[in-house]
Motif scaffolding. Structure first.
Motif, short mmCIF file in Angstrom:
data_model
loop_
_atom_site.label_atom_id
_atom_site.label_comp_id
_atom_site.label_asym_id
_atom_site.label_seq_id
_atom_site.Cartn_x
_atom_site.Cartn_y
_atom_site.Cartn_z
N SER A 1 0.84 -1.19 0.00
CA SER A 1 0.00 0.00 0.00
C SER A 1 0.88 1.25 0.00
O SER A 1 2.08 1.18 -0.15
CB SER A 1 -0.86 0.00 1.25
OG SER A 1 -0.01 0.01 2.38
N VAL B 1 3.66 3.94 3.79
CA VAL B 1 4.82 4.78 4.16
C VAL B 1 4.55 6.23 3.78
O VAL B 1 4.83 7.15 4.57
CB VAL B 1 6.10 4.26 3.47
CG1 VAL B 1 7.26 5.23 3.69
CG2 VAL B 1 6.47 2.88 4.01
N LEU C 1 11.75 -0.83 9.40
CA LEU C 1 10.87 -0.58 8.25
C LEU C 1 11.28 -1.42 7.05
O LEU C 1 10.43 -1.99 6.36
CB LEU C 1 10.89 0.91 7.90
CG LEU C 1 10.37 1.82 9.02
CD1 LEU C 1 10.57 3.28 8.67
CD2 LEU C 1 8.91 1.53 9.31
N LEU C 2 12.58 -1.54 6.82
CA LEU C 2 13.04 -2.30 5.66
C LEU C 2 13.00 -3.80 5.89
O LEU C 2 13.23 -4.57 4.97
CB LEU C 2 14.46 -1.85 5.26
CG LEU C 2 14.56 -0.43 4.72
CD1 LEU C 2 15.99 -0.11 4.32
CD2 LEU C 2 13.63 -0.20 3.54
N ALA C 3 12.72 -4.21 7.12
CA ALA C 3 12.52 -5.64 7.37
C ALA C 3 11.10 -6.05 7.00
O ALA C 3 10.72 -7.20 7.17
CB ALA C 3 12.82 -5.97 8.83
N HIS C 4 10.33 -5.10 6.50
CA HIS C 4 8.97 -5.38 6.06
C HIS C 4 8.95 -5.63 4.55
O HIS C 4 9.92 -5.33 3.87
CB HIS C 4 8.05 -4.21 6.44
CG HIS C 4 7.69 -4.22 7.90
ND1 HIS C 4 8.57 -3.82 8.87
CD2 HIS C 4 6.57 -4.62 8.54
CE1 HIS C 4 8.00 -3.98 10.05
NE2 HIS C 4 6.79 -4.45 9.89
N PRO C 5 7.86 -6.18 4.05
CA PRO C 5 7.82 -6.51 2.63
C PRO C 5 7.67 -5.27 1.74
O PRO C 5 6.62 -5.02 1.17
CB PRO C 5 6.62 -7.45 2.50
CG PRO C 5 5.81 -7.23 3.71
CD PRO C 5 6.69 -6.70 4.77
N ILE C 6 8.72 -4.49 1.68
CA ILE C 6 8.73 -3.30 0.82
C ILE C 6 10.14 -3.18 0.27
O ILE C 6 11.11 -3.42 0.99
CB ILE C 6 8.31 -2.04 1.62
CG1 ILE C 6 8.31 -0.79 0.75
CG2 ILE C 6 9.18 -1.82 2.85
CD1 ILE C 6 7.67 0.42 1.40
N THR C 7 10.26 -2.83 -1.00
CA THR C 7 11.61 -2.68 -1.55
C THR C 7 12.16 -1.33 -1.11
O THR C 7 11.42 -0.42 -0.75
CB THR C 7 11.61 -2.72 -3.09
OG1 THR C 7 10.83 -1.61 -3.56
CG2 THR C 7 11.03 -4.01 -3.63
N ARG C 8 13.47 -1.22 -1.15
CA ARG C 8 14.09 0.05 -0.76
C ARG C 8 13.66 1.16 -1.72
O ARG C 8 13.46 2.30 -1.32
CB ARG C 8 15.62 -0.09 -0.78
CG ARG C 8 16.10 -1.05 0.29
CD ARG C 8 17.60 -1.05 0.36
NE ARG C 8 18.06 -2.16 1.19
CZ ARG C 8 19.33 -2.40 1.46
NH1 ARG C 8 20.28 -1.62 0.96
NH2 ARG C 8 19.67 -3.42 2.22
N ASN D 1 20.16 0.93 -3.03
CA ASN D 1 19.86 -0.47 -3.29
C ASN D 1 21.09 -1.36 -3.27
O ASN D 1 20.98 -2.57 -3.16
CB ASN D 1 19.18 -0.61 -4.66
CG ASN D 1 17.67 -0.48 -4.53
OD1 ASN D 1 17.08 -1.11 -3.67
ND2 ASN D 1 17.07 0.36 -5.35
N ASN D 2 22.26 -0.74 -3.39
CA ASN D 2 23.47 -1.54 -3.47
C ASN D 2 24.34 -1.49 -2.24
O ASN D 2 25.43 -2.05 -2.23
CB ASN D 2 24.29 -1.12 -4.69
CG ASN D 2 23.65 -1.62 -5.97
OD1 ASN D 2 23.52 -2.82 -6.17
ND2 ASN D 2 23.19 -0.70 -6.80
#
Lengths: 256, 309
Positions: free
Chosen positions: A2, A5, A100-107, A250-251
């Motif tokens: 959704s 964020v 937050l990034l441990a959730h199912p969302i890409t960076r 991302n890298n």
């Protein structure tokens, strides 16, 4: 997935955003409403001197030199940098980004939603500034500038805030450190303003073309209306900052 | 048995600092795996690699057969994570924050959140920044458990919790495992892992130094023994017992005390030749075994340059 964020970022920053928008709009309104007395001052200056000093006594010239020339864009830039540095670097330093990034969302999505909130806020501020100046338009004898021309300048105001927000967000995404973001953005802001304002004086006109400030006000939207080309430059610059930052984000490792 | 977590030669270096060296490990479905080691041994590094928060220097890791980098979204959707140093936004109350985190997962039944919070004794109306360390940790536990993930990855989950809540947490872990969820939890305290874990891995300086079931580890451990006899026994009566080299008789020859490693069977058989008036033997403590692995470990992984210097 959704827009959680995006919504959360806006709702978290609502108090400071509203405060900042109202403050910026009030400053703009107060400055704009002093036009009648300022005009009398300029009219008392002899015509020849006025011309040699580049003093533009028209309403558009006045707004361009004061309201939209210094204080309001400065406040908008500060907003952009503050939101941009908060978007990634601040949360990373405090450790919240881990969660937050441990959730199912890409960076990428995360960064873009944070950027989206920044963009929405910038448009909110610009809209409020527009309404505030419109409110004093007739009482301050600014009727020679049309509401559309004012809107064109306010659109560029939003784009200027977004450009600096994108710069701050991009640096934060790339390095994750707030101090670096603030220092680099502040230097960029000062250079941008100086380059745009003094390029002609130091005989290096080309310098102005490197400055976001030039694309913000150089086309004189208060006299000429929408400057789509200038706007596009700011949009493209913002996109470059965000994309470059997100690619690096991302890298790299998230700091703990 | 199906492997839920597979680590193959997983290596992570931070500049010249070594984080993790060639870690190979499997965790099977439905198991509770205790990941032990002193601070700085590489536990959090391993866990953060699993969630794609950091990237390996070499080697690979998969969770549920998914690559953390390429299939991270799907992986994280099916995993519940509690960070070692759980930090969250403190400006709002617990309920609205948990609701936000649930929204990031596409929604979690409200009743489930309330249920977990009640169970841990977490007041959802409180502002997060006003919470004590232990209560904030409960927020972390709720968010890790609330979507009933297939895999729970918990980094030092009991830190800051009082003993009562720790017990509740251990019950939750046991129930999760009974329900088919897999639990990978790190700790630097053996006793809390010992109670729920099926298998334990001990990591030191970024390397796995021990890996076994809790039952097997226990057989190799030492228990304290004290035996009192009705009359004196010969000084050499227990001298040759296997695994009993640390036993000693007092001067009167009526009290035998010391430690027995491994099975106490030989000692029991030897004791049967005399009249025993009292016998005391402690539960074998894994703690001691654990300490033997810790010995010599430094607080943080050594740097290459420091070793050369």
């Amino acid at each position: 997935m959704s827009a959680a964020v995006f919504a959360k970022t806006l709702s978290d920053s609502r108090r400071s955003l509203i405060g900042w928008a109202v403050g910026t709009a009030l400053v703009g309104m107060v400055y704009a409403s002093t036009y009648p007395s300022q005009r009398q001052n300029t009219e008392s200056i002899p015509e020849a001197l006025r011309e040699s000093l580049h003093v533009d006594g028209t309403a558009a010239g006045y707004l361009q030199a004061t309201v939209f020339g210094v204080i309001v864009p400065l406040l908008a830039m500060i907003y952009g940098v503050a939101m941009g540095s908060r978007a990634i670097a601040s949360d990373e330093e405090s450790g919240q980004l881990d969660l937050l990034l441990a959730h199912p969302i890409t960076r990428t999505r995360f960064a873009l939603q944070r950027f989206g909130a920044l963009v929405a806020g910038a448009f909110g501020i610009a809209a409020l500034v527009w309404l505030a100046v419109l409110a004093v338009r007739s009482s301050a004898e600014l009727t020679s500038v049309t509401p559309v021309e004012l809107l064109a300048q306010c659109l560029n105001l939003a784009l200027l805030a977004i450009t600096f927000g994108a710069l701050a967000l991009g640096i934060g995404a790339a390095v994750g450190r707030r101090a670096v973001v603030l220092v680099v953005s502040a230097i960029a802001g000062v250079l941008a303003y100086t380059a745009s304002t003094f390029a002609t004086q130091i005989g290096a006109d080309w310098l102005a073309y490197l400055s976001p400030f030039h694309y913000y006000i150089g086309g004189e939207p208060l006299k000429n209306g929408f400057q789509w080309g200038d706007g596009a430059v700011l949009v493209i610059a913002s996109a470059v900052f965000v994309v470059a930052g997100v690619v690096r984000f991302n890298n790299r490792d998230v700091n703990s | 048995m199906e492997n839920v977590i597979e680590l193959r030669e997983l290596t992570k270096t931070y500049g010249t600092r070594r984080g993790l060296t060639g870690l190979t490990l499997d965790v099977v479905r439905g198991e509770v795996f205790g990941f032990l080691g002193p601070n700085g041994a590489g536990k959090s590094t391993t866990i953060r690699l699993l969630l794609d928060l950091i990237r390996p220097t070499a080697g690979s890791a998969t969770v549920l057969g998914l690559d953390p980098r390429g299939e991270g979204v799907e992986l994280r959707r099916r995993v519940g994570y509690l960070a070692g140093d759980f930090v969250c936004d403190g400006r709002q109350n617990v309920r609205s924050y948990l609701r936000f985190l649930a929204a990031l997962r596409g929604g979690v039944p409200e009743a489930r959140i309330d249920d977990l919070a009640d169970r841990l004794g977490l007041d959802q109306t409180a502002k997060i920044k006003k919470l004590s360390k232990g209560n904030r940790q409960k927020v972390g536990l709720v968010q890790a458990f609330m979507h009933t993930p297939e895999v729970l990855i918990l980094d030092e989950p009991t830190s800051g919790l009082d003993p009562l809540v720790q017990q509740t947490f251990l019950d939750m872990v046991a129930e999760a495992a009974a329900g088919g969820q897999t639990v990978f939890m790190s700790s630097h305290i053996m006793s809390e892992v010992e109670a729920v874990a099926h298998r334990v891995g001990i990591i030191r300086d970024g390397r796995l130094v021990a890996l076994d079931t809790v039952a097997n580890l226990r057989t190799g451990t030492v228990r304290d023994v004290e035996v009192t006899f009705e009359t004196s026994v010969p000084a050499t009566a227990f001298a040759d017992l296997p695994g009993a080299s640390r036993l000693s008789l007092d001067e009167t020859g009526t009290t035998l005390s010391g430690q027995v490693a491994g099975s106490p069977d030989a000692l029991i058989k030897a004791l049967s030749r005399y009249t025993v008036t009292s016998l005391r033997a402690t539960e074998p403590a894994l703690e001691e075994l654990f300490h033997s692995y810790y010995e010599g470990a430094e607080a943080a992984p050594r740097t290459e340059s420091a070793r050369i210097a």
